[in-house]
Design a protein around this motif. Structure first.
Motif, PDB file in Angstrom:
ATOM      1  N   GLY A 115       0.809  -1.210   0.000  1.00  0.00           N
ATOM      2  CA  GLY A 115       0.000   0.000   0.000  1.00  0.00           C
ATOM      3  C   GLY A 115       0.842   1.260   0.000  1.00  0.00           C
ATOM      4  N   GLU A 116       0.127   2.376  -0.019  1.00  0.00           N
ATOM      5  CA  GLU A 116       0.766   3.694  -0.003  1.00  0.00           C
ATOM      6  C   GLU A 116       0.196   4.499   1.157  1.00  0.00           C
ATOM      7  N   ILE A 117       1.052   5.349   1.711  1.00  0.00           N
ATOM      8  CA  ILE A 117       0.632   6.251   2.780  1.00  0.00           C
ATOM      9  C   ILE A 117       0.838   7.669   2.288  1.00  0.00           C
ATOM     10  N   LEU A 118      -0.245   8.421   2.164  1.00  0.00           N
ATOM     11  CA  LEU A 118      -0.184   9.829   1.803  1.00  0.00           C
ATOM     12  C   LEU A 118      -0.124  10.615   3.106  1.00  0.00           C
ATOM     13  N   ILE A 119       1.024  11.197   3.403  1.00  0.00           N
ATOM     14  CA  ILE A 119       1.244  11.872   4.682  1.00  0.00           C
ATOM     15  C   ILE A 119       0.397  13.135   4.760  1.00  0.00           C
ATOM     16  N   ASP A 120      -0.405  13.211   5.844  1.00  0.00           N
ATOM     17  CA  ASP A 120      -1.210  14.415   6.061  1.00  0.00           C
ATOM     18  C   ASP A 120      -0.998  15.014   7.452  1.00  0.00           C
ATOM     19  N   ASP A 121      -0.122  14.375   8.251  1.00  0.00           N
ATOM     20  CA  ASP A 121       0.181  14.920   9.570  1.00  0.00           C
ATOM     21  C   ASP A 121       1.591  14.506   9.973  1.00  0.00           C
ATOM     22  N   ALA A 122       2.369  15.475  10.427  1.00  0.00           N
ATOM     23  CA  ALA A 122       3.726  15.222  10.894  1.00  0.00           C
ATOM     24  C   ALA A 122       3.845  15.779  12.312  1.00  0.00           C
ATOM     25  N   ASP A 123       3.895  14.872  13.279  1.00  0.00           N
ATOM     26  CA  ASP A 123       4.037  15.233  14.683  1.00  0.00           C
ATOM     27  C   ASP A 123       5.258  14.482  15.197  1.00  0.00           C
ATOM     28  N   PHE A 124       6.435  15.076  14.971  1.00  0.00           N
ATOM     29  CA  PHE A 124       7.705  14.407  15.245  1.00  0.00           C
ATOM     30  C   PHE A 124       7.670  13.669  16.571  1.00  0.00           C
ATOM     31  N   PRO A 125       8.087  12.417  16.612  1.00  0.00           N
ATOM     32  CA  PRO A 125       8.750  11.657  15.554  1.00  0.00           C
ATOM     33  C   PRO A 125       7.788  10.842  14.682  1.00  0.00           C
ATOM     34  N   TRP A 126       6.476  11.046  14.838  1.00  0.00           N
ATOM     35  CA  TRP A 126       5.493  10.258  14.096  1.00  0.00           C
ATOM     36  C   TRP A 126       5.016  10.980  12.845  1.00  0.00           C
ATOM     37  N   LEU A 127       4.818  10.212  11.791  1.00  0.00           N
ATOM     38  CA  LEU A 127       4.130  10.681  10.589  1.00  0.00           C
ATOM     39  C   LEU A 127       2.859   9.842  10.470  1.00  0.00           C
ATOM     40  N   SER A 128       1.802  10.434   9.957  1.00  0.00           N
ATOM     41  CA  SER A 128       0.584   9.664   9.739  1.00  0.00           C
ATOM     42  C   SER A 128      -0.090  10.135   8.463  1.00  0.00           C
ATOM     43  N   GLY A 129      -0.932   9.266   7.948  1.00  0.00           N
ATOM     44  CA  GLY A 129      -1.615   9.628   6.716  1.00  0.00           C
ATOM     45  C   GLY A 129      -2.613   8.593   6.276  1.00  0.00           C
ATOM     46  N   ARG A 130      -3.199   8.879   5.131  1.00  0.00           N
ATOM     47  CA  ARG A 130      -4.217   8.029   4.528  1.00  0.00           C
ATOM     48  C   ARG A 130      -3.529   6.836   3.892  1.00  0.00           C
ATOM     49  N   PHE A 131      -3.985   5.646   4.283  1.00  0.00           N
ATOM     50  CA  PHE A 131      -3.432   4.404   3.749  1.00  0.00           C
ATOM     51  C   PHE A 131      -4.342   3.888   2.651  1.00  0.00           C
ATOM     52  N   THR A 132      -3.745   3.628   1.503  1.00  0.00           N
ATOM     53  CA  THR A 132      -4.455   3.008   0.389  1.00  0.00           C
ATOM     54  C   THR A 132      -3.856   1.625   0.187  1.00  0.00           C
ATOM     55  N   ALA A 133      -4.656   0.606   0.412  1.00  0.00           N
ATOM     56  CA  ALA A 133      -4.173  -0.772   0.305  1.00  0.00           C
ATOM     57  C   ALA A 133      -3.820  -1.125  -1.130  1.00  0.00           C
ATOM     58  N   GLY A 134      -2.750  -1.895  -1.267  1.00  0.00           N
ATOM     59  CA  GLY A 134      -2.336  -2.428  -2.553  1.00  0.00           C
ATOM     60  C   GLY A 134      -2.685  -3.905  -2.641  1.00  0.00           C
ATOM     61  N   PRO A 135      -2.321  -4.546  -3.747  1.00  0.00           N
ATOM     62  CA  PRO A 135      -2.690  -5.941  -3.974  1.00  0.00           C
ATOM     63  C   PRO A 135      -2.178  -6.913  -2.914  1.00  0.00           C
ATOM     64  N   ALA A 136      -1.048  -6.632  -2.275  1.00  0.00           N
ATOM     65  CA  ALA A 136      -0.461  -7.569  -1.313  1.00  0.00           C
ATOM     66  C   ALA A 136      -0.910  -7.314   0.130  1.00  0.00           C
ATOM     67  N   PHE A 137      -1.801  -6.342   0.357  1.00  0.00           N
ATOM     68  CA  PHE A 137      -2.208  -6.043   1.726  1.00  0.00           C
ATOM     69  C   PHE A 137      -2.939  -7.207   2.380  1.00  0.00           C
ATOM     70  N   GLY A 138      -3.741  -7.911   1.638  1.00  0.00           N
ATOM     71  CA  GLY A 138      -4.481  -9.035   2.204  1.00  0.00           C
ATOM     72  C   GLY A 138      -3.584 -10.069   2.875  1.00  0.00           C
ATOM     73  N   ALA A 139      -2.367 -10.225   2.367  1.00  0.00           N
ATOM     74  CA  ALA A 139      -1.439 -11.212   2.914  1.00  0.00           C
ATOM     75  C   ALA A 139      -0.867 -10.795   4.264  1.00  0.00           C
ATOM     76  N   VAL A 140      -0.933  -9.501   4.607  1.00  0.00           N
ATOM     77  CA  VAL A 140      -0.364  -9.023   5.876  1.00  0.00           C
ATOM     78  C   VAL A 140      -1.385  -8.304   6.756  1.00  0.00           C
ATOM     79  N   ARG A 141      -2.593  -8.174   6.289  1.00  0.00           N
ATOM     80  CA  ARG A 141      -3.643  -7.458   7.050  1.00  0.00           C
ATOM     81  C   ARG A 141      -3.772  -7.988   8.475  1.00  0.00           C
ATOM     82  N   ASP A 142      -3.851  -9.317   8.630  1.00  0.00           N
ATOM     83  CA  ASP A 142      -4.028  -9.905   9.957  1.00  0.00           C
ATOM     84  C   ASP A 142      -2.823  -9.649  10.858  1.00  0.00           C
ATOM     85  N   LEU A 143      -1.615  -9.593  10.287  1.00  0.00           N
ATOM     86  CA  LEU A 143      -0.429  -9.277  11.086  1.00  0.00           C
ATOM     87  C   LEU A 143      -0.549  -7.882  11.704  1.00  0.00           C
TER      88      LEU A 143
END
Length: 109
Positions: free
Chosen positions: A18-46
């Motif tokens: 997936g991709e993360i579009l950063i919309d907030d930077a609160d050092f040391p954390w970055l956060s953003g909108r996650f768009t799942a890609g084709p391989a997300f299903g294989a790691v979603r439960d993790l």
């Protein structure tokens, strides 16, 4: 900090998780909108298991969390717009992701 608007990539091998579009930077954390890609299903439960364990945040579950997170770092990589980062702590829940990273490998005790 100039992170907002950047797109960070999560991959498993060559497959996009997936991709993360950063919309907030609160050092040391970055956060953003996650768009799942084709391989997300294989790691979603993790990611769901890791987040459930981190929210418990007690000594009894710490080793379980470490094992779950070790599996995540074995299976996925995180890349900034400049390329892969050697160390990261990444959480994904629904369409949100938040993380911190290091340009240097962590020292493991």
């Amino acid at each position: 900090m100039g992170f907002e608007g950047e797109v960070w990539q999560v991959r498993t091998g060559a497959e996009p998780v997936g991709e993360i579009l950063i919309d907030d930077a609160d050092f040391p954390w970055l956060s953003g909108r996650f768009t799942a890609g084709p391989a997300f299903g294989a790691v979603r439960d993790l990611f769901a298991r890791e987040l459930a364990l981190v929210e418990r945040d007690d000594e009894k579950h710490r080793q379980e969390w470490e094992a779950a997170y070790d599996e995540i770092t074995r299976r996925v990589s995180l890349s900034s717009p400049d390329g892969p980062v050697p160390e990261f702590l990444l959480h994904i829940e629904g369409d949100r992701a938040w993380f911190r990273w290091s340009d240097e490998p962590f020292e493991h005790a």
